[in-house]
Design a protein around this motif. Structure first.
Motif, mmCIF file in Angstrom:
data_model
loop_
_atom_site.group_PDB
_atom_site.id
_atom_site.type_symbol
_atom_site.label_atom_id
_atom_site.label_comp_id
_atom_site.label_asym_id
_atom_site.label_seq_id
_atom_site.Cartn_x
_atom_site.Cartn_y
_atom_site.Cartn_z
ATOM 1 N N ARG A 133 0.858 -1.185 0.000
ATOM 2 C CA ARG A 133 0.000 0.000 0.000
ATOM 3 C C ARG A 133 0.894 1.234 0.000
ATOM 4 O O ARG A 133 1.867 1.299 0.750
ATOM 5 N N ASP A 134 0.578 2.176 -0.878
ATOM 6 C CA ASP A 134 1.368 3.405 -0.990
ATOM 7 C C ASP A 134 2.841 3.092 -1.223
ATOM 8 O O ASP A 134 3.739 3.796 -0.731
ATOM 9 N N GLY A 135 3.107 2.016 -1.974
ATOM 10 C CA GLY A 135 4.470 1.633 -2.311
ATOM 11 C C GLY A 135 5.238 0.977 -1.190
ATOM 12 O O GLY A 135 6.449 0.792 -1.300
ATOM 13 N N VAL A 136 4.560 0.598 -0.107
ATOM 14 C CA VAL A 136 5.212 0.027 1.070
ATOM 15 C C VAL A 136 4.627 -1.348 1.364
ATOM 16 O O VAL A 136 3.404 -1.529 1.352
ATOM 17 N N VAL A 137 5.483 -2.338 1.635
ATOM 18 C CA VAL A 137 5.007 -3.619 2.140
ATOM 19 C C VAL A 137 4.578 -3.401 3.586
ATOM 20 O O VAL A 137 5.361 -2.917 4.417
ATOM 21 N N CYS A 138 3.329 -3.738 3.904
ATOM 22 C CA CYS A 138 2.783 -3.432 5.217
ATOM 23 C C CYS A 138 1.852 -4.556 5.667
ATOM 24 O O CYS A 138 1.560 -5.479 4.905
ATOM 25 N N ASP A 139 1.368 -4.455 6.915
ATOM 26 C CA ASP A 139 0.550 -5.506 7.506
ATOM 27 C C ASP A 139 -0.709 -4.896 8.110
ATOM 28 O O ASP A 139 -0.688 -3.778 8.642
ATOM 29 N N ALA A 145 3.055 -0.114 9.431
ATOM 30 C CA ALA A 145 3.693 0.459 8.248
ATOM 31 C C ALA A 145 5.153 0.051 8.118
ATOM 32 O O ALA A 145 5.849 0.500 7.208
ATOM 33 N N ARG A 146 5.647 -0.796 9.008
ATOM 34 C CA ARG A 146 7.003 -1.349 8.959
ATOM 35 C C ARG A 146 8.121 -0.318 8.849
ATOM 36 O O ARG A 146 9.025 -0.457 8.002
ATOM 37 N N ILE A 183 4.133 7.471 5.256
ATOM 38 C CA ILE A 183 2.818 7.261 5.857
ATOM 39 C C ILE A 183 1.990 6.362 4.948
ATOM 40 O O ILE A 183 1.911 6.578 3.739
ATOM 41 N N VAL A 184 1.397 5.346 5.521
ATOM 42 C CA VAL A 184 0.576 4.386 4.781
ATOM 43 C C VAL A 184 -0.882 4.573 5.179
ATOM 44 O O VAL A 184 -1.208 4.658 6.371
ATOM 45 N N THR A 185 -1.760 4.653 4.177
ATOM 46 C CA THR A 185 -3.189 4.811 4.426
ATOM 47 C C THR A 185 -3.873 3.456 4.345
ATOM 48 O O THR A 185 -3.970 2.858 3.265
ATOM 49 N N PHE A 186 -4.324 2.950 5.486
ATOM 50 C CA PHE A 186 -5.143 1.750 5.550
ATOM 51 C C PHE A 186 -6.615 2.189 5.547
ATOM 52 O O PHE A 186 -6.911 3.379 5.572
ATOM 53 N N SER A 187 -7.517 1.250 5.548
ATOM 54 C CA SER A 187 -8.938 1.619 5.485
ATOM 55 C C SER A 187 -9.411 2.328 6.752
ATOM 56 O O SER A 187 -10.318 3.160 6.705
ATOM 57 N N THR A 188 -8.800 2.027 7.889
ATOM 58 C CA THR A 188 -9.252 2.613 9.157
ATOM 59 C C THR A 188 -8.193 3.454 9.857
ATOM 60 O O THR A 188 -8.506 4.197 10.777
ATOM 61 N N VAL A 189 -6.938 3.317 9.445
ATOM 62 C CA VAL A 189 -5.818 3.974 10.117
ATOM 63 C C VAL A 189 -4.872 4.540 9.075
ATOM 64 O O VAL A 189 -4.697 3.957 7.998
ATOM 65 N N SER A 238 3.293 9.527 13.274
ATOM 66 C CA SER A 238 1.992 10.001 12.808
ATOM 67 C C SER A 238 0.939 8.903 12.962
ATOM 68 O O SER A 238 1.157 7.759 12.535
ATOM 69 N N LEU A 239 -0.190 9.243 13.562
ATOM 70 C CA LEU A 239 -1.274 8.273 13.737
ATOM 71 C C LEU A 239 -2.613 8.989 13.596
ATOM 72 O O LEU A 239 -2.945 9.870 14.395
ATOM 73 N N GLU A 240 -3.354 8.644 12.547
ATOM 74 C CA GLU A 240 -4.680 9.197 12.312
ATOM 75 C C GLU A 240 -5.684 8.061 12.188
ATOM 76 O O GLU A 240 -5.369 6.997 11.648
ATOM 77 N N LEU A 241 -6.903 8.292 12.673
ATOM 78 C CA LEU A 241 -7.948 7.289 12.660
ATOM 79 C C LEU A 241 -9.110 7.757 11.799
ATOM 80 O O LEU A 241 -9.445 8.964 11.783
ATOM 81 N N ASN A 242 -9.742 6.820 11.106
ATOM 82 C CA ASN A 242 -10.871 7.118 10.248
ATOM 83 C C ASN A 242 -12.096 7.376 11.113
ATOM 84 O O ASN A 242 -12.491 6.530 11.918
#
Length: 446
Positions: free
Chosen positions: A177-183, A195-196, A363-369, A396-400
């Motif tokens: 996601r966003d060019g980053v391997v993430c979990d 975001a590893r 920064i990686v944008t997940f569906s909820t975070v 950085s930490l933002e929540l949907n």
């Protein structure tokens, strides 16, 4: 079947890296009866790799995709259980999936090839099990990618050894996601996002120093003289002594085969060694004990300190992390001793340990975070609890706001201040981190 067919027994020893994602027998025969932990001990799963006991995260990704596809539980070996980032990731990513498939049987197994989902028999005829899809009776579906190229599946971009699990109340994946391997792992009671960032997940601690044998000569029966050279490519943060092992071959993963040693103190404090210099160590007079028979012995060495153990070094090494200098041959009852230097190429371990990591801290944008760190958010009765990792630095930490209603303030347990106030940014709200171990707010509807 479940125990004797594990990797290292049913599959050739130390051949986990070549194992196909062909899990039909395990899922259809073993899974209804029991669930194995991991893919077997690491030492039985991988071969004599050019790094030490702590593998790069990219290699652990390959181990984990096999866990997920084979329907096994998460696992931490002797080299990873005490590494907080690896334990944090393995537990929170795999547990929601395991908790879901452990209560169900498998409905179907197919393999993707050339635009079609093939049966197991058709995949076997083509020898291609690189893209499996497993559907459980409760609706959980797992899709994985063992191919070399990234692959788009169920709305996710899966890198090599990536996977996605969806249905039955859980969504989890290792994806790009966003060019980053993430979990990511989400249930109705929890969200885990990672975001590893390399500064947290590069747990190798590779020390940029490589030893070699500068000079060698036999000085008498069962006596040799050696001078070592330490090539220093970067700073060493700690002071170490040196171990030196002369070892015989062994098939036992837990036996390093040591026949005699030459541990010693190093010239000067290693923390004072300067990048770019070569530190000479010796000459040392080494006696070969009379109990050591004629034969060929591997000569290894490295840094050691009782409280820090044996760090990984930037040099070709065996599976125990010992830097390989070469071999000595002892013949005629020790009256003839010769040395053959190790001829392998430089290991470049530092680069290997950065593979699949977020080197830029993106920064990686997940569906909820949305984050460039890692966080676990879970429901505890009428509260949401956010646990950041690591807690010792801010990120950085933002929540949907559609998933988590923005509260007026958040309780920061153990933080610099007892409360923090969220900041709205469109459909997201930012949770300021102040060093707290957890952040709590009342759960409610947006």
């Amino acid at each position: 079947d479940g125990v004797e067919a594990q990797f290292g027994t049913g599959w050739p020893a130390n051949a986990g890296l070549s194992a196909p994602l062909m899990a039909d027998f395990n899922l259809l025969k073993v899974h209804p009866l029991q669930i194995n932990h991991g893919q077997g001990y690491y030492e039985r799963w991988w071969d004599n790799l050019p790094w030490g006991a702590v593998a790069p995260l990219s290699l652990l990704d390959q181990y984990r995709v096999q866990e997920i596809v084979y329907g096994h539980t998460g696992f931490l070996g002797a080299s990873t259980w005490s590494k907080e980032p690896l334990a944090w990731l393995e537990h929170h990513l795999t547990t929601p999936v395991t908790a879901t498939h452990s209560r169900s049987t498998v409905r179907s197994i197919h393999y993707y090839r050339a635009g079609k989902w093939l049966s197991s028999s058709a995949a076997a005829q083509r020898g291609d099990w690189s893209k499996p899809r497993i559907v459980y009776a409760n609706g959980l579906t797992i899709i994985a990618n063992n191919g070399r190229e990234a692959w788009r599946a169920h709305g996710a971009t899966l890198p090599q050894h990536g996977w996605i699990s969806h249905g039955a109340g859980v969504t989890a994946y290792t994806a790009i996601r966003d060019g980053v391997v993430c979990d990511y792992a989400e249930t109705n009671q929890s969200v885990f996002a990672n975001a590893r960032p390399a500064q947290d997940w590069n747990v190798s601690g590779v020390i940029p120093v490589a030893p070699s044998v500068r000079s060698f000569r036999q000085t008498g029966p069962r006596r040799i003289e050696a001078t070592y050279a330490w090539s220093v490519a970067g700073r060493v943060s700690e002071d170490y002594g040196s171990f030196v092992h002369f070892s015989a071959p062994t098939w036992d993963s837990y036996d390093e085969g040591i026949r005699f040693q030459q541990d010693h103190q190093l010239p000067g404090r290693t923390s004072m060694w300067r990048p770019g210099e070569t530190v000479l160590d010796g000459p040392h007079d080494i006696e070969i004990p009379a109990s050591v028979p004629d034969g060929v012995y591997t000569w290894t060495m490295g840094f050691y300190r009782p409280d820090l153990g044996r760090p990984i070094m930037e040099a070709p090494s065996d599976r125990s992390g010992r830097c390989i200098l070469g071999t000595i041959s002892i013949s005629r009852n020790g009256t003839v001793v010769s040395f053959e230097p190790h001829s392998s190429k430089p290991s470049n371990k530092s680069r290997a340990y950065l593979a699949n990591l977020n080197v830029d801290g993106r920064i990686v944008t997940f569906s909820t975070v949305r984050t460039n760190g890692s966080v676990l958010i879970r429901r505890e009765r009428d509260e949401w609890v956010a646990i950041p990792f690591p807690r010792g630095r801010s990120f950085s930490l933002e929540l949907n706001a559609l998933r988590f209603a923005q509260p007026e303030r958040v309780r920061a347990e153990g933080g610099a201040e007892p409360y923090v106030r969220p900041v709205r940014t469109g459909s997201w709200w930012r949770l300021p981190l102040n060093g707290a171990s957890s952040y709590r707010w009342r759960a409610g509807s947006p």
